[in-house]
Design an enzyme around this catalytic site. Structure first.
Site, short mmCIF file in Angstrom:
data_model
loop_
_atom_site.label_atom_id
_atom_site.label_comp_id
_atom_site.label_asym_id
_atom_site.label_seq_id
_atom_site.Cartn_x
_atom_site.Cartn_y
_atom_site.Cartn_z
CD GLU A 173 -19.28 8.90 -10.01
OE1 GLU A 173 -19.47 9.48 -8.93
OE2 GLU A 173 -18.73 9.46 -10.98
CD GLU A 292 -21.09 10.99 -14.19
OE1 GLU A 292 -20.41 11.81 -13.53
OE2 GLU A 292 -21.98 10.28 -13.69
O1 AHR Z 1 -21.71 15.09 -12.84
C1 AHR Z 1 -21.73 15.38 -11.47
C2 AHR Z 1 -21.55 14.13 -10.62
O2 AHR Z 1 -20.27 13.61 -10.86
C3 AHR Z 1 -22.46 12.97 -10.92
O3 AHR Z 1 -23.68 13.06 -10.29
C4 AHR Z 1 -21.67 11.81 -10.37
O4 AHR Z 1 -21.96 10.61 -11.04
C5 AHR Z 1 -20.24 12.25 -10.51
O5 AHR Z 1 -19.54 12.09 -9.34
#
Ligand code: AHR
Length: 498
Positions: A173, A292
């Protein structure tokens, strides 16, 4: 009650359902590792400190690969801190989550845990505060058999054979202002490209994922992907997508249609990939690692910035029936894009926005979202099929009119599976599935998530309040399967293959 029909044909294929679609994500944060998967002294812990009750649940969940060690954490992390004698490991400030990292569990221990749960390691390299050189050193440590400084250091640290990590994430990110070492798209794209090129010089067959946007709502979404791909197209295999959803202001209808947003995200990124491919006249194929995704109720005030606790309770969302139904819908969306989404990681796994919860010294239990994930990981095999769905639509404030049902099927030899979401808040669906052309025979079964109390959750006190329910309305006549889907429900149907 409304009627709907789903027509299935074995030639309407979407793509192979990669086992990596059922990946998880373990971030070194909160009570994920410490007090979650690792709790020396717990009655079920082995001599390695890993809780065997948690291992059993992770195996049951069906996780195939785990992205590690972050997340935001990775952007401030020195991998060297987590190797070598545990007693000598430094304690560090984790700026991402304002916590103290003891490094008691590092690469070796985590890999041992993955052997217990039967999943592959996907490593994220720190491209936030570090760069190409450190990523190369980690690669040498992890994958070179021996005879070099880093590889021999690994062997000295007790691991003779390389970890042989196939898939790597090039940072995390890095478009976000919360990310330590945030970059603009040009700088990140160049860094991803040179790092990937150098890593491929060590091992040409690595699978490398560059960071896409943190979510579709980022102001740079689209431009970020295009720019990163322009720099790194020839060096990478995947670009990542991230998406988290939650029910907002009681707007359940939109929440249940979250798959529409996820779909838009996937299709926009695919179009961007294809645009860059066209401009480059490239034959190379880039796919999506949706590394994610989950339901997440973010609480901006939960991080205590006045102290540096070890393994604080963070992001410990408790999921409801509604969350599990929306979550099942997200799994359907991923399967519907099995042609381009070749890897995905549920974020996260234990205690931290997780399908599995634990209590220190106490039990571990399955959250509501555990059930659709485990069922889909078990049943969605072989090839994903795009059905032709005839169903009414439903209005949503966020996404306009969306089909009231969402569905996808998979076929694997003599067994087919159909996954269906009923987004209607009030009405059951009388669904017929024309499955005769699939050539699968045998019994039919339907299981799912629904409840008269849509807010019901699984808790320490009532860990099995919400589980998969048997839908006894299912029947089969020749090639037609009929089933009644309760309002606000997620259902998996299996045909044949006993
Ligand atoms: O999953 C929680 C957080 O969400 C992770 O650390 C990040 O990559 C995302 O913003």
């Amino acid at each position: 009650m409304f009627s709907a029909n789903l027509k299935l044909h074995p030639d309407f294929t979407i793509g192979t359902v990669e086992r990596r679609l059922f990946g998880g994500f373990v971030e070194q944060m909160g009570r994920h590792i410490y007090g979650g998967i690792h709790e020396p002294g717990h009655p079920t812990a082995g001599p390695d400190g890993f809780r065997r009750d948690v291992v059993g649940l992770v195996r049951e969940l069906g996780i195939t690969a785990v992205r590690y060690p972050g997340g935001n954490f990775v952007s401030g992390h020195d991998w060297e801190d987590g190797v070598g004698p545990v007693a000598d490991r430094p304690r560090r400030l984790d700026l991402a989550w304002h916590s103290l990292e003891t490094n008691e569990v590092g690469l070796h221990e985590f890999s041992d845990w993955l052997d217990l749960v039967g999943a592959d390691l996907v490593l994220a390299a720190n491209l936030g505060t570090r760069g190409t050189r450190e990523a190369l050193q980690l690669l040498e440590y992890a994958n070179v058999p021996g005879g070099t400084a880093r590889a021999d250091e690994r062997r000295k640290n007790g691991r003779e054979e390389p970890f042989d990590v196939r898939m790597w994430c090039l940072g995390n990110e890095l478009d976000g202002d919360w990310q330590i070492g945030q970059k603009n798209a040009d700088d990140y794209g160049k860094l991803a490209a040179v790092t990937a090129r150098a890593m491929r010089a060590v091992d040409a067959d690595l699978e490398l994922a560059a960071c896409g946007s943190s979510w579709r709502g980022m102001p740079t979404f689209g431009v970020w992907e295009r720019t990163v791909l322009e720099h790194a197209y020839d060096q990478i295999d995947y670009i990542s997508c991230h998406s988290y959803y939650h029910e907002e202001d009681g707007d359940t209808a939109s929440f249940l249609a979250s798959g529409a947003d996820m779909e838009d995200c996937i299709e926009s990124v695919v179009h961007t990939i294809e645009h860059v491919r066209a401009v480059k006249r490239s034959k190379r194929r880039i796919d999506i690692a949706f590394d994610e995704w989950n339901i997440w109720y973010q609480d901006p005030n939960e991080i205590d910035v006045t102290s540096w606790p070890v393994a604080p309770r963070l992001l410990e969302n408790q999921y409801s029936v509604t969350d599990a139904v929306a979550f099942g819908g997200l799994l359907i969306t991923l399967l519907k894009h099995a042609d381009r989404v070749k890897a995905a990681n549920l974020a996260q796994l234990v205690n931290v926005i997780a399908p599995i919860m634990t209590e220190p010294g106490g039990p571990a239990w399955r959250q509501t979202t555990f059930h659709p994930f485990a069922a889909t990981a078990r049943l969605a095999r072989g090839t994903a099929l795009q059905g032709v769905l005839d169903a009414p639509t439903v209005s949503t404030a966020k996404y306009g009119e969306v089909p009231v049902l969402d569905a996808v099927a998979t076929i694997d030899g003599d067994r087919a599976a159909v996954f269906v979401l009923n987004r209607s808040l009030e009405e059951s669906a009388s669904l017929t599935v024309d499955a005769g052309l699939l050539g699968v025979d045998g019994p039919v079964r339907a299981q799912g998530i629904w409840d008269t109390d849509r807010h019901a959750k699984n808790t320490l006190e009532a860990p099995d309040r919400v589980t998969l329910r048997e839908n006894t309305s299912i029947a089969r006549e020749g090639g037609t399967v009929s089933v009644e889907l309760p309002p606000m429900s997620w259902t998996c149907i299996t045909i044949g293959g006993v």
